[in-house]
Design an enzyme around this catalytic site. Structure first.
Site, PDB file in Angstrom:
ATOM      1  N   GLU A 122      26.439 -23.290 -20.103  1.00  0.00           N
ATOM      2  CA  GLU A 122      26.160 -21.860 -19.929  1.00  0.00           C
ATOM      3  C   GLU A 122      27.428 -21.067 -19.640  1.00  0.00           C
ATOM      4  O   GLU A 122      27.459 -20.182 -18.773  1.00  0.00           O
ATOM      5  CB  GLU A 122      25.130 -21.647 -18.818  1.00  0.00           C
ATOM      6  CG  GLU A 122      23.792 -22.299 -19.097  1.00  0.00           C
ATOM      7  CD  GLU A 122      22.768 -22.079 -17.987  1.00  0.00           C
ATOM      8  OE1 GLU A 122      23.121 -21.445 -16.969  1.00  0.00           O
ATOM      9  OE2 GLU A 122      21.621 -22.531 -18.125  1.00  0.00           O
ATOM     10  N   GLU A 158      18.196 -28.037 -20.854  1.00  0.00           N
ATOM     11  CA  GLU A 158      17.523 -27.690 -19.607  1.00  0.00           C
ATOM     12  C   GLU A 158      16.186 -27.066 -19.949  1.00  0.00           C
ATOM     13  O   GLU A 158      16.124 -26.108 -20.728  1.00  0.00           O
ATOM     14  CB  GLU A 158      18.347 -26.723 -18.742  1.00  0.00           C
ATOM     15  CG  GLU A 158      19.553 -27.347 -18.079  1.00  0.00           C
ATOM     16  CD  GLU A 158      20.318 -26.381 -17.184  1.00  0.00           C
ATOM     17  OE1 GLU A 158      19.687 -25.460 -16.617  1.00  0.00           O
ATOM     18  OE2 GLU A 158      21.543 -26.552 -17.069  1.00  0.00           O
TER      19      GLU A 158
END
Length: 903
Positions: A502, A595
């Site tokens: 991220e 995720e």
């Protein structure tokens, strides 16, 4: 003289009686007998800093986990820093020779007392490694703490020193002596005999230092290691200290380089496999060497020991190696009838080792073992991952590096326990979030047949916290990446490399994509056999950042982010369910979810009313309680950007081209206590910080182990005061149908519908007694579970995971204490305070109860039960065999005892 010094002296003395040129390399644990000192505050610390840092003006660590990273702050150096002397440590990992660093003249810190051999450190604390200086606490509580909830409210920040010494015999005068540090948090710098040898700033990297130029043979050699762990440097608990193993390595001047071998298998079948083997040699001697390499393949047993005779031998290789030079040699062969490595339970994790002998005539200069496995990988964009030709849906979880109440200090028993419980749930894959793991963890995944996504960084140039890795990314990303890949490339469990999580560069268009391609090229130059990617929570299907990846790795985007009407008009990330868009834009690339979910709950806590939604955010009265800081265990709630397990399973089943998921996360971890940052550990694990299973464990087990007859009921049935009130009962089962009974009366029989993963009996009214769930599969009785209303707490029961442990002071027994009633039934609401004691040859290491709001320091022998349970962790004392007894006492309850034998 410390135990470690005596061990080293004895080892080197024994080797001195052998012919010097025939001795093999030695890798000796250097964990014992360290002296440790930590400054009371960072303001009082010495000035031997690696580099200057930005001033922290304001930072709130309770920001959303998906907050947009921001630009770095430029800082100018106004004092001498040690960075120029440390940078050359990474030169072996910089591909372009002209970009390598030259050490300046001088020796910073040489006059500092702590690095001097004659410094008196007798009043420093004695510690053994691995060591986490912060885990004992105390916790910071209240508003505006020095360390907030994001980093676990523990004193991980600060500057500290470690000192230890060793002595070498004259026989070692011509040998190379190295120091291997598997992990030190962080900005480690090492002096030997007053000389600054080098260091490594990234706390998760393993690295080696050559001590040879500074060694004094026949005299005591003094090591001093300085660590500097910044505040506001992480989004989770980093730990503090030399938290992984340290080794002294002794080799001949001519030897196999550090991480200098690589095994690549190809054309793999059950009948044969082509094995290509590369060995890098280094000549530290003062003359040219004529060398011969022999390489033989042996099978390894389950304990990583050689089993039987060699199964194959490579052709011998000869080389003339000038002094001070390096050389890479390659060899290849075809191995007949190979035993393949594959993930359990569908395949077997068979492994081999290549034994390399470096010979000078008839004299053996070095022996090196390279463990590996033979397995093929195929990535199909329409169906997912294939190992040895067999489709393996990825049933994965994310794992942070801490070991709960043990902190960041690595322990093999604790790490193995975590993996065993995850495998019981049905896990076949782990994502290392978000940093290189301990080397021993990958040895476990190799042995246990678990696939691994190996990850490097949580940030690049853009920062997530003021003092995180972005400060050193420009200088160290190549060294850190190459070190990771070289160290881990021979592990068969590793199936792909992650270069970022991220990262803020998702937002920067082609600029971010260019950095991603540069990082990917570094990895590919070290290992061309595995795909390289980065996890994306914001980059969309048509972004250049996405196109730069070998495969598409999504965080939460597959099932959609913040799609409820209440999030409309906010400035947070909002993304519709995106699997089809990515598959359409990149039909040639595998898609997986690195995720998913980020659901959360407090074990054994059930809040009413129960939402009729499949997936919902947490608010007061909607699964959360901002007074108690607990989250309902009905397992229907997630962070604002996440989803429940039910919702994730639905989107995966609707899109079978997705290779699988990595749930956030497997075990609770210290830090990042969303949604209540006044707490000290996460709520998002399927297993709590003590290792007790939450209800969510069973919904995953029901889907991931369909062959296992199981049925699980929630909630508990102790609801004094709720008589006659609606108390929903939910069922997780690997069957397809369930009948529920309350005190023998049927509440109906329900069958799972399409995309349905739990069976809900939402109109049940509480009455004390017994719940009974009977599960069926294809019309036949499959599994049964009952839950009863318990009596009042009357006693305790102790249940060790192992009642026999080793005497090495590293092996642990994890003992569960249950509060029970007079009939021996667990009381699920009990909160009695329990005090543990040990008599005999053992000691208590830590206690825990899984309550994210509990601020009792982990080493405390006294702890309140949470939802009826407490954990106590014990080990042997003084490394002696024998036995010890653990006793639990609690006011008003009958005591409990359990005996642990030490072999």
């Amino acid at each position: 003289m410390s135990t470690s010094q005596l061990l080293l002296l004895a080892t080197f003395s024994l080797l001195a009686m052998q012919p010097v040129l025939a001795q093999e390399r030695e890798r000796i644990s250097f964990n014992e007998g360290w002296r440790f000192f930590k400054y009371a505050s960072m303001n009082e610390a010495d000035s031997l800093i690696y580099d200057v840092r930005p001033e922290i003006l304001k930072f709130d660590d309770s920001n959303n986990a998906d907050a947009k990273p921001t630009d770095a702050i430029e800082v100018k150096t106004r004092q001498q820093v040690l960075k120029p002397w440390v940078m050359p440590t990474g030169n072996d990992f910089i591909a372009n020779p002209s970009s390598r660093y030259v050490r300046p003249p001088g020796n910073p810190g040489e006059d500092f007392p702590f690095v001097q051999p004659d410094f008196n450190d007798s009043d420093w604390k004695i510690v053994n490694l691995p060591h986490d200086w912060a885990i004992k606490g105390p916790f910071f509580t209240g508003k505006d703490p020095e360390v907030g909830g994001g980093m676990g409210r523990l004193p991980s920040h600060g500057v500290a020193w470690y000192r230890n010494s060793f002595t070498l015999n004259q026989a070692d005068a011509d040998n190379q002596i190295y120091l291997d540090i598997d992990g030190a948090m962080s900005y480690s710098m090492v002096w030997l005999n007053g000389q600054l040898v080098g260091g490594w700033p990234y706390g998760y990297s393993s690295y080696r230092l050559d001590l040879t130029p500074h060694i004094k043979v026949g005299e005591e050699n003094q090591l001093a290691i300085r660590l500097d762990n910044p505040p506001k440097s992480s989004r989770w608990y980093p730990g503090g200290g030399i938290y992984r193993n340290v080794w002294l390595v002794k080799t001949s001047p001519v030897h196999v380089k550090h991480w200098g071998t690589q095994v690549i298998s190809s054309n793999i079948s059950s009948k044969s496999a082509d094995i290509a083997f590369t060995v890098a040699l280094k000549n530290h001697s003062d003359k040219t060497q004529e060398l011969t390499l022999t390489n033989q393949i042996f099978e390894l047993d389950k304990n990583s020991q050689i089993s039987g005779d060699a199964v194959a031998s490579f052709d011998n290789k000869s080389v003339i190696l000038p002094k001070g030079e390096e050389s890479e040699l390659t060899a290849s062969l075809t191995l007949k009838n190979p035993k393949l490595w594959g993930p359990l339970p569908k395949q077997q994790p068979n492994r081999y080792t290549i034994v390399t002998n470096v010979m000078h005539g008839d004299r053996q200069l070095d022996t090196f073992h390279t463990n590996f496995g033979i397995r093929s990988l195929r990535f199909d964009p329409d169906s997912g991952v294939y190992v040895n030709g067999q489709h393996i849906p990825l049933q994965g979880v994310n794992q942070h590096h801490d070991l709960g109440p043990l902190g960041a200090a690595f322990n093999l028993s604790a790490a193995k326990r975590q993996l065993e419980v995850l495998k019981e749930m049905g896990v076949n894959a782990i994502r290392m979030a978000h940093n290189p793991p301990a080397p021993e963890l990958l040895e476990l995944t190799d042995k246990m047949g678990i696939l691994v996504l190996n990850e490097s960084f949580d940030s690049w140039y853009k920062k997530k916290t003021p003092l995180d890795f972005h400060l050193i990314f420009a200088d160290w990303h190549e060294q850190d990446l190459r070190a990771l890949v070289r160290r881990d490339r021979n592990h068969p469990s590793v199936i792909m490399w992650y270069i970022g999580n991220e990262v803020g560069e998702q937002y920067t268009g082609e600029d971010g994509a260019r950095i991603a391609r540069q990082l990917k090229a570094i990895v590919k130059s070290e290992d061309p056999t595995r795909p390289v990617t980065a996890s994306m929570n914001w980059a969309k299907a048509d972004f250049p950042f996405t196109a730069a990846m070998d495969l598409i790795s999504l965080n939460y985007q597959g099932e959609g982010i913040r799609q409820l009407p209440e999030f409309e008009g906010t400035d947070r990330i909002r993304t519709p369910p995106s699997y089809p868009a990515f598959h359409q834009a990149h039909p040639d690339k595998v898609i997986l979810s690195s995720e998913t979910a980020s659901a959360f709950s407090s074990r054994g806590i059930y809040l009413f009313p129960v939402t009729d939604e499949t997936s919902a955010p947490v608010r007061d009265g909607r699964g959360g309680d901002s007074t108690s800081h607990q989250v309902s265990s009905y397992e229907l709630h997630a962070v604002d950007f996440g989803s429940s397990a039910d919702k994730v399973f639905k989107y995966l089943d609707r899109h079978p081209f997705v290779a699988g998921q990595f749930v956030w996360n497997g075990w609770d971890y210290i830090g990042e206590p969303t949604p209540y940052y006044s707490s000290r550990s996460s709520y998002s694990g399927m297993i709590d910080l003590a290792g007790f299973k939450k209800d969510r464990f069973y919904i995953y087990q029901s889907e991931w182990r369909p062959e296992l007859p199981m049925v699980h009921i929630l909630p508990h049935w102790n609801w004094h005061g709720r008589e006659g009130k609606i108390t929903p009962v939910h069922i997780f089962t690997s069957g397809d149908e369930v009948e529920l009974f309350v005190n023998g009366k049927s509440q109906g029989r329900k069958k799972k519908g399409a995309f349905e993963y739990r069976l809900r009996f939402d109109n049940v009214r509480f009455q004390p007694g017994t719940l009974k769930a009977v599960a069926y599969k294809e019309g036949k009785k499959w599994a049964v579970e009952t839950v009863k209303t318990s009596g009042k707490p009357a006693g305790m029961r102790l249940s060790p995971d192992h009642n026999v442990i080793d005497s090495d002071e590293e092996d642990l027994s994890f003992i569960t204490l249950d509060i029970i009633d007079a009939n021996g039934q667990i009381v699920p609401t009990a909160t009695n305070e329990v005090k543990f004691s040990v008599s005999g040859n053992g000691r208590i290491i830590a206690t825990a109860n899984g309550d994210s709001t509990n601020f009792t320091p982990f080493p405390s022998p006294t702890r309140k039960a949470f939802s009826g349970k407490v954990l106590v962790i014990v080990k042997s004392k003084n490394g002696q065999p024998g036995s010890f007894t653990v006793t639990a006492n609690s006011e008003g309850l009958e005591s409990a005892h359990v005996k642990i034998n030490v072999k």
